[in-house]
Design a protein around this motif. Structure first.
Motif, mmCIF file in Angstrom:
data_model
loop_
_atom_site.group_PDB
_atom_site.id
_atom_site.type_symbol
_atom_site.label_atom_id
_atom_site.label_comp_id
_atom_site.label_asym_id
_atom_site.label_seq_id
_atom_site.Cartn_x
_atom_site.Cartn_y
_atom_site.Cartn_z
ATOM 1 N N THR A 160 0.839 -1.200 0.000
ATOM 2 C CA THR A 160 0.000 0.000 0.000
ATOM 3 C C THR A 160 0.876 1.252 0.000
ATOM 4 O O THR A 160 2.064 1.205 0.317
ATOM 5 C CB THR A 160 -0.930 0.034 1.228
ATOM 6 N N LEU A 171 -3.696 0.495 -3.079
ATOM 7 C CA LEU A 171 -3.180 -0.881 -3.049
ATOM 8 C C LEU A 171 -2.657 -1.236 -4.431
ATOM 9 O O LEU A 171 -3.308 -0.933 -5.442
ATOM 10 C CB LEU A 171 -4.307 -1.841 -2.659
ATOM 11 N N LEU A 262 -8.227 2.224 -2.100
ATOM 12 C CA LEU A 262 -8.883 1.136 -1.364
ATOM 13 C C LEU A 262 -10.403 1.266 -1.387
ATOM 14 O O LEU A 262 -11.117 0.308 -1.092
ATOM 15 C CB LEU A 262 -8.372 1.100 0.083
ATOM 16 N N LEU A 265 -11.570 -0.399 -5.555
ATOM 17 C CA LEU A 265 -10.888 -1.595 -6.071
ATOM 18 C C LEU A 265 -11.672 -2.174 -7.251
ATOM 19 O O LEU A 265 -12.901 -2.025 -7.316
ATOM 20 C CB LEU A 265 -10.762 -2.654 -4.963
ATOM 21 N N THR A 283 -6.737 -5.498 4.285
ATOM 22 C CA THR A 283 -6.127 -4.203 4.004
ATOM 23 C C THR A 283 -7.201 -3.121 3.937
ATOM 24 O O THR A 283 -7.048 -2.025 4.498
ATOM 25 C CB THR A 283 -5.334 -4.258 2.689
ATOM 26 N N VAL A 284 -8.298 -3.426 3.285
ATOM 27 C CA VAL A 284 -9.412 -2.472 3.197
ATOM 28 C C VAL A 284 -9.977 -2.219 4.598
ATOM 29 O O VAL A 284 -10.176 -1.061 5.014
ATOM 30 C CB VAL A 284 -10.508 -3.012 2.260
#
Ligand SMILES: [Zn+2]
Length: 289
Positions: A160, A171, A262, A265, A283-284
């Protein structure tokens, strides 16, 4: 209020499946049966495992472990599966449909039976290998060569960087030249002999997209039954060392690499049963905390 962090273990509970190679007790008729034919597993028509009693009495069984306390056995159906109940399916189709830990057991069945089929003869003296009792391993009766089932380790990483002012973090996603080419995936690759997992991440990211990363952190792992027998995926997160650097694809393994917000996507992400997707989802989730 903050969302709890997404743990890979909660995404893929595997407590009910224990790998095991014990042949001390013979298979019972009610034990789970996982026949493998080529790269596919034969299941019941409902996708659930067959039972030992569903197959001929002279079947040669290989111990796989226990699923919720019930012993599970695999066998290699080298000939036609005509006359047997159920249907043959690849691991990707099974893993997308059946719950854990059955998907993990199915993956182990495919990995172990494929390994046995491709490790019949001693690589040193050409004698026929025999099973090593209590282990997923074989041994040469003539020269003593020990042949354990080996795993190939591979790494994948969610990289990221900060987004533009007022926007979400970004990302890095890539498209591969082979396999599902429409999928936006993570940078990934096999670990070389003599290399740590961490060094493999830095090398693969450098080779595939030409970016330095830092803040490398271990995320979790997943046995993977699609890329070949015995693959273990280790997932990491990392930050781009230079937030302004753009990826440069090698043109050989990858066809494109791109930063995505993010909150924006692409729809073509890895499947829900994959550690790639768990990493992306975590990650989100983590960015929203
Ligand atoms: Zn030998």
């Amino acid at each position: 209020m903050t969302d709890p962090p997404t743990e890979p273990t909660s995404a893929a509970p595997s407590g009910g499946f224990l790998p095991w190679a014990d042949r001390s007790r013979p298979p019972g008729p009610g034990d789970l049966a996982l026949p493998v034919t080529g790269a596919k597993l034969l299941t019941g028509v409902d996708g659930q495992p067959l039972r030992v009693a569903d197959l001929p009495a002279d079947t040669d069984w290989v111990p796989l472990g226990t699923l919720d306390g019930v012993p599970a056995w695999g066998t290699d159906l080298t000939t036609t599966v005509d006359g047997l109940p159920g249907r043959a399916r690849g691991w990707a189709s099974l893993a997308a449909e059946v719950p854990e830990p059955y998907a993990t057991l199915a993956g182990r069945a495919l990995a172990v039976l494929t390994w046995r089929r491709t490790h019949r003869w001693c690589g040193a003296c050409r004698a026929e290998l025999t099973d090593q009792p209590g282990e997923t391993a074989r041994r040469c009766p003539d020269c003593g060569l020990y042949v354990p089932m080996q795993l190939s380790a591979a790494v994948l990483v969610a990289i990221t960087r900060p987004g533009p002012p007022g926007h979400a973090d970004e990302l890095l996603l890539v498209r591969h030249a082979t396999g599902p080419t429409g999928l936006w995936a993570l940078v990934a690759g096999f670990v070389e002999a003599g290399e740590t997992l961490e060094a493999a991440v830095h090398r693969e990211v450098g080779e595939e997209v030409g970016l330095p990363v830092d803040g490398l952190a271990y995320f979790g792992s997943q046995p993977w039954a699609i890329s070949g027998p015995g693959v273990l995926l280790a997932g990491f997160t990392a930050r781009a060392a230079d937030p302004r650097a753009e990826p440069v694809v090698d043109g050989r393994e990858l066809t494109s690499a791109q930063w995505f917000g993010l909150d924006a996507l692409p729809a073509q992400l890895p499947p829900a049963y994959s550690i790639s997707r768990w990493l992306i989802d975590a990650t989100v989730t983590g960015a929203r905390r």
